[in-house]
Enzyme design. Sequence first.
Site, PDB file in Angstrom:
ATOM      1  N   HIS A 153       0.826  -1.201   0.000  1.00 57.31           N
ATOM      2  CA  HIS A 153       0.000   0.000   0.000  1.00 57.31           C
ATOM      3  C   HIS A 153       0.867   1.260   0.000  1.00 57.31           C
ATOM      4  O   HIS A 153       0.674   2.163  -0.829  1.00 57.31           O
ATOM      5  CB  HIS A 153      -0.916  -0.017   1.230  1.00 57.31           C
ATOM      6  N   HIS A 196       3.121   1.633  -3.226  1.00 60.85           N
ATOM      7  CA  HIS A 196       2.349   2.025  -4.414  1.00 60.85           C
ATOM      8  C   HIS A 196       1.995   3.510  -4.369  1.00 60.85           C
ATOM      9  O   HIS A 196       2.166   4.236  -5.367  1.00 60.85           O
ATOM     10  CB  HIS A 196       1.090   1.171  -4.506  1.00 60.85           C
ATOM     11  N   THR A 207      -8.563  -7.635  -8.037  1.00 64.39           N
ATOM     12  CA  THR A 207      -7.115  -7.855  -7.941  1.00 64.39           C
ATOM     13  C   THR A 207      -6.586  -8.460  -9.234  1.00 64.39           C
ATOM     14  O   THR A 207      -5.500  -8.108  -9.706  1.00 64.39           O
ATOM     15  CB  THR A 207      -6.786  -8.770  -6.752  1.00 64.39           C
TER      16      THR A 207
END
Length: 265
Positions: A144, A147, A205
């Site tokens: 997280h 990114h 995903t």
Amino acid sequence: MTTVLHDAADYYTWMVENGDPRTDPWFLVYSPLPIFVLFVLYVLLCVYGPRVMEKRQPFNLKTIIIPYNFALVGLSAYMFYEFLVTAWLSGYSLKCQPVDYSTNDLPMRMARVCWWFFFSKVIELMDTVFFIMRKKSNQVTFLHVYHHCTMIINWWLGVKYVAGGQPFFLAMLNSFIHTVMYLYYGMAAIGPHMQKYLWWKRYLTSMQLMQFVAILTHTTVNFFSDCDFPQGFNIAVMAYMVSLIILFGNFYYQEYVKRARQKKQ
């Protein structure tokens, strides 16, 4: 030490003076310093935010998070449309597309949506703020943080130097994926009764992974073609996509494959 500082000052001057003159006047573009400061503050938030919240009650942010997510659905859909239509009208090539630095209508339209894409990555840092304030720090994973950190830096460079051309494909695909992703987040934020409509999380995903593979393929084709687009940017995108495929692939395996096996056992 003096030489190092002098070289750093020269490099900074080169960075700010060799950008795209069309985008330099736009918010957060001219100098790397605001984004660098934002990057540092974001990392500090990720490190110390959960500690600050440790003895506090989680905030109830439902009235903020729902409109926030659906606003990003709208922004992402708008950017996808702008990238797609502007590229189509401009006759963009998937094999090789240099940047048109002119101030004609279509190149400026593409540059503007590139800026909006960059700025959307700044807005999306609020995802992490909301996780921490709601004491959902388990979602502030390395993937997280990595990114979010890299996207603001990568797309500052994109808007500063190559606002248009080859990067349109990456931004267009990502805008589409984020339209779907924030729709999922918005529906999930409404309440637990929405879970029966959110069976498609796993496929989200999968879409993200397919996006990275498509971008890697697109960039690799450009890299090996005779194209007037900076090869340094191609190399950076290729390396970045490989890192995301590895990280998201590991997430997919841990979340859906390994966990499914453990449930069966």
